[in-house]
Write an enzyme that holds these catalytic residues in place. Structure first.
Site, PDB file in Angstrom:
ATOM      1  CD  GLN A 271      -5.441  -8.684  21.993  1.00 44.56           C
ATOM      2  OE1 GLN A 271      -6.304  -8.287  20.972  1.00 44.56           O
ATOM      3  NE2 GLN A 271      -5.550  -6.878  22.381  1.00 44.56           N
ATOM      4  CG  HIS A 274     -10.825  -7.782  21.742  1.00 47.78           C
ATOM      5  ND1 HIS A 274     -11.601  -6.406  21.241  1.00 47.78           N
ATOM      6  CD2 HIS A 274      -9.387  -7.334  21.865  1.00 47.78           C
ATOM      7  CE1 HIS A 274     -10.644  -5.266  20.823  1.00 47.78           C
ATOM      8  NE2 HIS A 274      -9.208  -6.544  21.532  1.00 47.78           N
ATOM      9  CD  GLU A 340      -5.494  -9.475  15.451  1.00 47.13           C
ATOM     10  OE1 GLU A 340      -6.380  -7.765  15.462  1.00 47.13           O
ATOM     11  OE2 GLU A 340      -5.717  -9.721  16.227  1.00 47.13           O
ATOM     12  CG  HIS A 341      -2.255  -7.969  18.291  1.00 47.48           C
ATOM     13  ND1 HIS A 341      -3.368  -8.762  18.256  1.00 47.48           N
ATOM     14  CD2 HIS A 341      -2.814  -6.995  18.158  1.00 47.48           C
ATOM     15  CE1 HIS A 341      -4.942  -8.080  17.823  1.00 47.48           C
ATOM     16  NE2 HIS A 341      -3.464  -6.989  17.615  1.00 47.48           N
ATOM     17  CG  ASP A 374      -5.893  -2.822  21.107  1.00 44.97           C
ATOM     18  OD1 ASP A 374      -5.237  -3.593  20.068  1.00 44.97           O
ATOM     19  OD2 ASP A 374      -6.087  -3.575  22.053  1.00 44.97           O
ATOM     20  CG  HIS A 433       1.054  -8.913 -28.600  1.00 43.81           C
ATOM     21  ND1 HIS A 433      -0.588  -9.702 -28.908  1.00 43.81           N
ATOM     22  CD2 HIS A 433       0.348  -8.450 -27.464  1.00 43.81           C
ATOM     23  CE1 HIS A 433      -1.413  -9.671 -27.466  1.00 43.81           C
ATOM     24  NE2 HIS A 433      -0.963  -9.171 -26.966  1.00 43.81           N
TER      25      HIS A 433
END
Length: 446
Positions: A271, A274, A340-341, A374, A433
């Site tokens: 990771q 990235h 996230e992961h 992924d 109403h």
């Protein structure tokens, strides 16, 4: 190599955990002054402004925004057969998973003669953003397109930055992935200008007679991108829908002393590869494992292809090791972090994973790495970041569907509840109403 946060011997509150845990992220507000003029110019001037900014930021000006069909087809013909095979298998698996996410209309009879249905209507037109930059992401084409198609979206466009090395068109692997998915509308535009053009549309200025000149705006934009893309999504939200404001990628690994330190280190590095802002976090009750992972990182991080990027990410404040007393405490930490992961590398990993409540996606055991998700697990890799997994979900078929209630009452069913509706309307000081209900029974109205 990784900074350490030692929570052993303490029972921190949720507030204390949120302050103590490694967290990086980006300040979207800081770039809004730079992005706002881009979005405003494209809202007013359309394609010419988008191309001007593309030339400024990407140093290339495509001959048209919409990529000609033959360019897309040629990219597919030229793609390495091994990559075609891998992409086709990823598409097949993603379709299996996302097809099972489709929702059916539900019909509830509230009273005799009174029903409420909920039907699911696909978004009319969507814009799917696929980033460029540090890497090429045909996998992101799959992750965006498949759920949209399975939801029944009738019109979709993929937008991706033009590349000077490829004639001003998006990377050919991106185009080939679009071809494999049957996507015939691709725009060569990226960054903030790409998001703005998706939101406002325009008329293509290209001279290619095979290219449709009309660039219809979309109703929803999905897909990750850098901080400028995120800022543009924030600015156009309301004009169109957006999936999320994506931050840098992150992985958390909950592990005990049964974990293989070399495997844990490899996943943290994967990771960090990235982005220099990517977060890699290990949560463990084993100091021996923490030491062994640090040693494995020292050996492996410098040897990988993108070592400079990896080492910067691992040394950043967003990455680190968190020491806890036991796996029970570790679960509290990873739920507070809401990665996230999230990988679970413990004894009885499946049972531990079942107890997690906050994560974008959970990867169970040694043989379910984030890398699998992924590309080819069948799951979606467009996931909530920066702790938003506490309240948000990853991209799915539901992202592209709108739940619409259909209310169908006959005269008797309305009459039965009319007095209570009027009572509530009066209680809220909204007498009209109630009068709207009464009007249906005045003078024998049907």
């Amino acid at each position: 190599m990784l900074t350490r946060t030692d929570l052993r011997g303490a029972v921190p509150t949720l507030s204390q955990l949120r302050r103590a845990l490694p967290r990086g992220g980006t300040d979207v507000n800081a770039v809004l002054p730079a992005v706002t003029p881009v979005v405003e110019a494209i809202a007013e001037h359309g394609v010419p402004a988008a191309l001007d900014y593309t030339e400024k930021f990407d140093r290339v000006r495509p001959t048209s925004v919409r990529v000609p069909a033959e360019v897309i087809a040629q990219a597919r013909r030229d793609l390495d057969p091994a990559i075609v095979d891998a992409l086709e298998e990823s598409i097949r698996r993603a379709r299996l998973v996302h097809a099972d996410q489709r929702r059916q209309t539900t019909l509830t009879q509230v009273v005799p003669g009174g029903t409420v249905a909920e039907k699911w209507i696909p978004v009319r037109r969507v814009g799917l953003y696929v980033p460029g930059g540090n890497a090429v992401y045909p996998s992101s084409v799959i992750m965006n397109v498949v759920p949209a198609q399975e939801a029944g979206v009738g019109s979709l466009v993929v937008a991706s930055p033009p590349q000077a090395d490829f004639g001003g068109w998006p990377h050919p692997t991106i185009l080939a992935a679009c071809a494999l998915l049957g996507v015939d509308e691709v725009w060569a535009v990226g960054g903030a200008q790409g998001i703005a053009l998706l939101a406002y549309g325009g008329t293509d200025t290209g001279t290619d007679t095979e290219v449709s000149r009309l660039l219809d705006p979309v109703d929803l934009i999905t897909g990750p991108g850098n901080i400028y893309v995120t800022a543009a999504k924030r600015l156009v939200r309301g004009v169109v829908g957006i999936d999320a404001e994506a931050g840098p990628t992150e992985i958390a690994i909950l592990a005990d002393d049964s974990a293989d330190p070399a495997v844990v280190a490899a996943d943290l590095i994967s990771q960090a590869e990235h982005d220099v802002l990517a977060a890699s976090v290990l949560v463990t009750d084993s100091e021996a494992l923490a030491d062994a992972v640090d040693e494995a990182l020292a050996r492996a991080a410098g040897a990988t292809k993108h070592s400079e990027r990896v080492l910067t990410a691992l040394a950043g404040p967003q990455s680190g090791i968190v020491l806890v007393d036991d796996i029970e405490a570790g679960l509290s930490v990873v739920d507070a972090y809401a990665a996230e992961h999230l990988e679970i590398q413990t004894r009885d990993a499946r049972a531990v994973a079942d107890r997690v409540t906050s994560a974008g996606a959970i990867f169970v055991g040694t043989y379910s790495p984030v890398s699998l998700g992924d590309y080819s697990a069948g799951s979606n890799h467009v996931l909530p970041t920066s702790g938003s997994a506490k309240y948000a979900s990853g991209l799915s078929v539901q992202t592209f569907l709108r739940g619409v209630h259909v209310v169908d009452y006959d005269r008797d069913a309305l009459a039965e509840i009319a007095d209570r509706v009027i009572t509530l309307a009066d209680a809220e000081d909204l007498p009209a109403h109630g009068e709207a209900v009464q009007a249906r029974f005045a003078g024998g109205a049907r």
